[in-house]
Design a protein around this motif. Structure first.
Motif, PDB file in Angstrom:
ATOM      1  N   TYR A   1     -14.107   2.162   6.042  1.00 59.48           N
ATOM      2  CA  TYR A   1     -14.471   2.540   4.721  1.00 59.48           C
ATOM      3  C   TYR A   1     -14.998   3.862   4.408  1.00 59.48           C
ATOM      4  CZ  TYR A   1     -14.715  -2.611   4.339  1.00 59.48           C
ATOM      5  OH  TYR A   1     -14.603  -3.818   4.524  1.00 59.48           O
ATOM      6  N   VAL A   2     -13.866   4.634   4.251  1.00 60.36           N
ATOM      7  CA  VAL A   2     -14.152   6.126   4.096  1.00 60.36           C
ATOM      8  C   VAL A   2     -14.783   6.441   2.676  1.00 60.36           C
ATOM      9  CG1 VAL A   2     -12.364   6.994   5.608  1.00 60.36           C
ATOM     10  CG2 VAL A   2     -11.773   6.585   2.986  1.00 60.36           C
ATOM     11  N   GLN A   3     -14.977   5.566   1.966  1.00 55.52           N
ATOM     12  CA  GLN A   3     -15.556   5.863   0.620  1.00 55.52           C
ATOM     13  C   GLN A   3     -16.956   5.384   0.495  1.00 55.52           C
ATOM     14  OE1 GLN A   3     -13.419   3.110   1.471  1.00 55.52           O
ATOM     15  NE2 GLN A   3     -13.899   1.436   0.011  1.00 55.52           N
ATOM     16  N   ASP A   4     -17.306   4.767   1.656  1.00 55.91           N
ATOM     17  CA  ASP A   4     -18.915   4.518   1.562  1.00 55.91           C
ATOM     18  C   ASP A   4     -19.679   5.339   1.642  1.00 55.91           C
ATOM     19  OD1 ASP A   4     -17.893   1.949   1.565  1.00 55.91           O
ATOM     20  OD2 ASP A   4     -18.887   1.160   3.559  1.00 55.91           O
TER      21      ASP A   4
ATOM     22  N   ASN B   1      -2.449   0.169  -9.564  1.00 58.75           N
ATOM     23  CA  ASN B   1      -3.748  -0.173  -8.659  1.00 58.75           C
ATOM     24  C   ASN B   1      -3.586   0.950  -7.547  1.00 58.75           C
ATOM     25  OD1 ASN B   1      -4.037  -3.013  -9.385  1.00 58.75           O
ATOM     26  ND2 ASN B   1      -2.458  -3.817  -8.500  1.00 58.75           N
ATOM     27  N   SER B   2      -3.287   2.031  -8.036  1.00 61.05           N
ATOM     28  CA  SER B   2      -3.218   3.191  -7.246  1.00 61.05           C
ATOM     29  C   SER B   2      -4.469   4.310  -6.973  1.00 61.05           C
ATOM     30  CB  SER B   2      -2.039   4.002  -7.533  1.00 61.05           C
ATOM     31  OG  SER B   2      -0.872   3.140  -7.076  1.00 61.05           O
ATOM     32  N   GLN B   3      -5.406   4.113  -8.042  1.00 62.65           N
ATOM     33  CA  GLN B   3      -6.454   4.930  -8.133  1.00 62.65           C
ATOM     34  C   GLN B   3      -7.225   5.135  -6.949  1.00 62.65           C
ATOM     35  OE1 GLN B   3      -8.355   4.787 -12.028  1.00 62.65           O
ATOM     36  NE2 GLN B   3      -9.275   6.931 -11.858  1.00 62.65           N
ATOM     37  N   ASP B   4      -7.444   4.077  -6.278  1.00 62.82           N
ATOM     38  CA  ASP B   4      -8.249   3.928  -4.908  1.00 62.82           C
ATOM     39  C   ASP B   4      -7.250   3.705  -3.686  1.00 62.82           C
ATOM     40  OD1 ASP B   4      -7.709   1.157  -5.509  1.00 62.82           O
ATOM     41  OD2 ASP B   4      -9.520   0.752  -5.016  1.00 62.82           O
ATOM     42  N   ALA B   5      -5.981   4.089  -3.845  1.00 64.99           N
ATOM     43  CA  ALA B   5      -5.056   3.674  -2.917  1.00 64.99           C
ATOM     44  C   ALA B   5      -5.366   4.241  -1.480  1.00 64.99           C
ATOM     45  CB  ALA B   5      -3.542   4.094  -3.279  1.00 64.99           C
ATOM     46  N   LEU B   6      -5.771   5.554  -1.631  1.00 65.50           N
ATOM     47  CA  LEU B   6      -6.113   6.412  -0.414  1.00 65.50           C
ATOM     48  C   LEU B   6      -7.143   5.845   0.398  1.00 65.50           C
ATOM     49  CD1 LEU B   6      -6.036   9.899  -1.404  1.00 65.50           C
ATOM     50  CD2 LEU B   6      -4.181   8.574  -0.311  1.00 65.50           C
ATOM     51  N   PRO B   7      -8.276   5.249  -0.053  1.00 66.48           N
ATOM     52  CA  PRO B   7      -9.270   4.920   0.927  1.00 66.48           C
ATOM     53  C   PRO B   7      -9.002   3.429   1.304  1.00 66.48           C
ATOM     54  CG  PRO B   7     -10.329   4.913  -1.338  1.00 66.48           C
ATOM     55  CD  PRO B   7      -9.174   5.531  -1.281  1.00 66.48           C
ATOM     56  N   ARG B   8      -8.246   2.742   0.453  1.00 69.18           N
ATOM     57  CA  ARG B   8      -7.539   1.544   0.931  1.00 69.18           C
ATOM     58  C   ARG B   8      -6.478   1.586   1.876  1.00 69.18           C
ATOM     59  NH1 ARG B   8      -5.079  -1.182  -2.306  1.00 69.18           N
ATOM     60  NH2 ARG B   8      -5.199   0.124  -4.194  1.00 69.18           N
TER      61      ARG B   8
ATOM     62  N   ILE C   1       0.799  -1.169   0.086  1.00 69.68           N
ATOM     63  CA  ILE C   1      -0.024  -0.033  -0.057  1.00 69.68           C
ATOM     64  C   ILE C   1       0.956   1.273  -0.126  1.00 69.68           C
ATOM     65  CG2 ILE C   1      -1.724   1.249   1.370  1.00 69.68           C
ATOM     66  CD1 ILE C   1      -2.934  -1.107   2.083  1.00 69.68           C
ATOM     67  N   GLU C   2       2.203   1.322   0.852  1.00 73.25           N
ATOM     68  CA  GLU C   2       2.949   2.364   0.761  1.00 73.25           C
ATOM     69  C   GLU C   2       3.182   2.562  -0.642  1.00 73.25           C
ATOM     70  OE1 GLU C   2       7.587   3.404   1.354  1.00 73.25           O
ATOM     71  OE2 GLU C   2       6.740   1.840   2.488  1.00 73.25           O
ATOM     72  N   ASP C   3       3.771   1.602  -1.530  1.00 71.47           N
ATOM     73  CA  ASP C   3       3.910   1.725  -2.838  1.00 71.47           C
ATOM     74  C   ASP C   3       2.918   2.293  -3.800  1.00 71.47           C
ATOM     75  OD1 ASP C   3       6.705   1.056  -2.198  1.00 71.47           O
ATOM     76  OD2 ASP C   3       6.299  -1.165  -2.984  1.00 71.47           O
ATOM     77  N   GLU C   4       1.833   1.976  -3.441  1.00 69.70           N
ATOM     78  CA  GLU C   4       0.663   2.397  -4.236  1.00 69.70           C
ATOM     79  C   GLU C   4       0.194   3.607  -4.180  1.00 69.70           C
ATOM     80  OE1 GLU C   4      -1.492  -2.064  -4.298  1.00 69.70           O
ATOM     81  OE2 GLU C   4      -2.370  -0.539  -3.131  1.00 69.70           O
ATOM     82  N   ILE C   5       0.403   4.031  -2.807  1.00 70.97           N
ATOM     83  CA  ILE C   5       0.217   5.760  -2.331  1.00 70.97           C
ATOM     84  C   ILE C   5       1.354   6.421  -3.001  1.00 70.97           C
ATOM     85  CG2 ILE C   5       0.203   7.057  -0.611  1.00 70.97           C
ATOM     86  CD1 ILE C   5      -1.153   5.222   1.322  1.00 70.97           C
ATOM     87  N   GLY C   6       2.529   5.919  -2.895  1.00 78.88           N
ATOM     88  CA  GLY C   6       3.649   6.524  -3.849  1.00 78.88           C
ATOM     89  C   GLY C   6       3.339   6.869  -5.090  1.00 78.88           C
ATOM     90  N   TRP C   7       2.774   5.821  -5.693  1.00 80.24           N
ATOM     91  CA  TRP C   7       2.337   5.981  -7.505  1.00 80.24           C
ATOM     92  C   TRP C   7       1.381   6.755  -7.552  1.00 80.24           C
ATOM     93  CZ3 TRP C   7       4.682   6.223 -11.723  1.00 80.24           C
ATOM     94  CH2 TRP C   7       3.953   6.340 -12.701  1.00 80.24           C
ATOM     95  N   PHE C   8       0.341   6.910  -6.446  1.00 82.94           N
ATOM     96  CA  PHE C   8      -0.695   8.010  -6.677  1.00 82.94           C
ATOM     97  C   PHE C   8      -0.280   9.321  -6.586  1.00 82.94           C
ATOM     98  CE2 PHE C   8      -3.869  10.606  -4.646  1.00 82.94           C
ATOM     99  CZ  PHE C   8      -4.933  10.208  -5.398  1.00 82.94           C
ATOM    100  N   ILE C   9       0.909   9.486  -5.650  1.00 81.50           N
ATOM    101  CA  ILE C   9       1.384  10.913  -5.652  1.00 81.50           C
ATOM    102  C   ILE C   9       2.151  11.185  -6.759  1.00 81.50           C
ATOM    103  CG2 ILE C   9       3.115  12.307  -4.483  1.00 81.50           C
ATOM    104  CD1 ILE C   9       2.557  10.581  -2.005  1.00 81.50           C
TER     105      ILE C   9
END
Length: 251
Positions: free
Chosen positions: A241-244, A225-232, A203-211
């Protein structure tokens, strides 16, 4: 896998490939409890007696309000107020301000407690929905440990999962010594720790790629796989589940 009352939801949770199967179960239990509370059950005397006595926590008052059955909630609140007024009238009739002890006087910011304030805190901390969820949630965790030891198919689901959120990982570590022995305990401890480390890094890597993806130079690059990295990512840390959208009564 032979299914029963608790294995079916566990299987569903682990096959959903959620960031935490126990978050998935908890959300289902919470939605079921809200629907039950504001369904026909609120007119039953035994259920109303429990809601009158326990009330609800802040989060569940909000979720009950969002659900949409405002008349049902009004009935519940009305009799809860009546019960609370009677209890407080008795409690406050002989109440004086608490007398702080020596160390409390030395530390002026330390609140002084009394039987009255202890009773009020107990009321504030009680919640009918939380208690209903907790009773069932513990059984699911116990069933998880049972299946992990007795069912190879379920063990494979566990090994192929994304692990747990930090909150439920902690709860499982606390329960494991009373649920597992010998090799099973060692297997769970070593495997779950490895899964936690690997998935936090993922997840750290996915958030990094989101940035990085929000850099104009990467505008044409795939999201991976980073488009929804923040809620996950938040779910992995906080078990929510902040996106609910608010859970509402079906029309």
């Amino acid at each position: 896998m032979k299914d029963n009352l608790y294995t079916i939801p566990l299987t569903d949770a682990f096959t959903a490939h959620d960031e935490c199967p126990f978050c998935f179960i908890h959300r289902t239990l919470e939605q079921d409890a809200i629907s039950f509370t504001l369904g026909a059950s609120y007119m039953e005397d035994d259920i109303r007696a429990e809601t009158d006595h326990l009330g609800f926590c802040k989060d569940h008052y909000k979720k009950l309000y969002d659900y949409g059955n405002r008349l049902g909630l009004a009935f519940i609140l009305h009799t809860h107020y009546q019960k609370l007024e009677k209890d407080l009238d008795k409690l406050l009739s002989s109440t004086e301000l608490p007398s702080p002890g020596f160390f409390e006087r030395m530390k002026r910011s330390t609140p002084a407690s009394s039987p009255t304030t202890d009773s009020l805190h107990k009321q504030l901390d009680s919640c009918y929905i939380c208690e209903r969820i907790d009773r069932n949630f513990t059984r699911y965790m116990e069933t998880f440990f049972h299946l992990l030891q007795t069912n190879d198919e379920f063990k494979a689901l566990f090994l192929n999962s994304k692990g747990m959120c930090l909150e439920h990982f902690t709860m499982l570590l606390e329960m494991a010594p009373s649920q597992l022995k010998g090799e099973n305990k060692t297997f769970f401890l070593e495997t779950s720790k490895k899964m936690m480390k690997e998935n936090l890094k993922r997840i750290e890597d996915e958030i990094g790629w989101f940035i990085d993806k929000n850099d104009y130079r990467n505008a044409s690059a795939p999201w991976k796989n980073s488009q929804d990295a923040l809620p996950r990512g938040i779910q992995k840390l906080a078990g929510i589940y902040v996106q609910d959208e608010p859970f509402k009564k079906a029309h």
